[in-house]
Write a protein that holds these residues in place. Sequence first.
Motif, short mmCIF file in Angstrom:
data_model
loop_
_atom_site.label_atom_id
_atom_site.label_comp_id
_atom_site.label_asym_id
_atom_site.label_seq_id
_atom_site.Cartn_x
_atom_site.Cartn_y
_atom_site.Cartn_z
N ALA A 34 -6.99 -16.30 33.70
CA ALA A 34 -6.05 -15.43 32.97
C ALA A 34 -4.62 -15.84 33.26
CB ALA A 34 -6.28 -13.97 33.35
N LYS A 38 -1.86 -17.42 30.78
CA LYS A 38 -0.55 -16.78 30.68
C LYS A 38 0.56 -17.83 30.75
CE LYS A 38 2.49 -14.07 33.66
NZ LYS A 38 3.40 -15.12 33.99
N CYS A 70 -0.38 -14.93 20.45
CA CYS A 70 -0.95 -14.12 21.54
C CYS A 70 -2.39 -13.71 21.24
CB CYS A 70 -0.10 -12.87 21.78
SG CYS A 70 1.49 -13.21 22.56
N GLY A 74 -6.28 -14.52 23.03
CA GLY A 74 -7.04 -13.43 23.64
C GLY A 74 -6.20 -12.39 24.36
N PHE A 75 -4.90 -12.36 24.11
CA PHE A 75 -4.02 -11.37 24.72
C PHE A 75 -3.81 -10.23 23.74
CE2 PHE A 75 -3.00 -15.17 27.10
CZ PHE A 75 -2.88 -14.70 28.39
N GLU A 76 -3.65 -9.02 24.27
CA GLU A 76 -3.37 -7.85 23.45
C GLU A 76 -1.86 -7.66 23.36
OE1 GLU A 76 -5.33 -4.45 25.04
OE2 GLU A 76 -7.32 -5.34 24.83
N LYS A 104 -4.01 -8.52 29.10
CA LYS A 104 -5.32 -9.16 28.98
C LYS A 104 -6.29 -8.37 29.83
CE LYS A 104 -7.61 -13.55 28.84
NZ LYS A 104 -7.57 -14.15 27.54
N LYS A 114 -7.04 -4.17 33.29
CA LYS A 114 -6.06 -4.63 32.30
C LYS A 114 -4.83 -5.15 33.03
CE LYS A 114 -3.94 -3.03 28.05
NZ LYS A 114 -3.83 -1.89 27.14
#
Length: 128
Positions: A34, A38, A70, A74-76, A104, A114
């Motif tokens: 992750a 990032k 984004c 896979g990022f919110e 994420k 999260k």
Amino acid sequence: MPMQGQAGKSKIGCFIYFVLFSIGVLLAILIAPAYVEKISLEEELTDVVNRAGARDWDDNTIKNEVLDLCRSRGFEISRRDITISRDPRSRPVRKIRLNAEYSKIIGLFSLSHKFQFSFQTEGLIGRL
């Protein structure tokens, strides 16, 4: 008479150490990707801001590019998590700034966490 062959270790102590070490390795395996993603995303967001400044994109175009990038990674993120400002006072070169907050979710079995990230970058407006 002293006893020979005793090292002061117990089987239960070794087992507890092994379990804790295994949990630590598992968490590192889940969390490290992750953070690598990032860092990669932040480099690409900087490229988007530089392209936006060179091509004189409007704020909506920049936001759409950031949202697409984004989400594809896979990022919110939502539109309100992105702020764009232009500084006309910075002479002789004007600047564009991007602030983005995204997250994420990392899950393991039924547990999830999260991770919240925040990023700020700036680029030049116009061509050199």
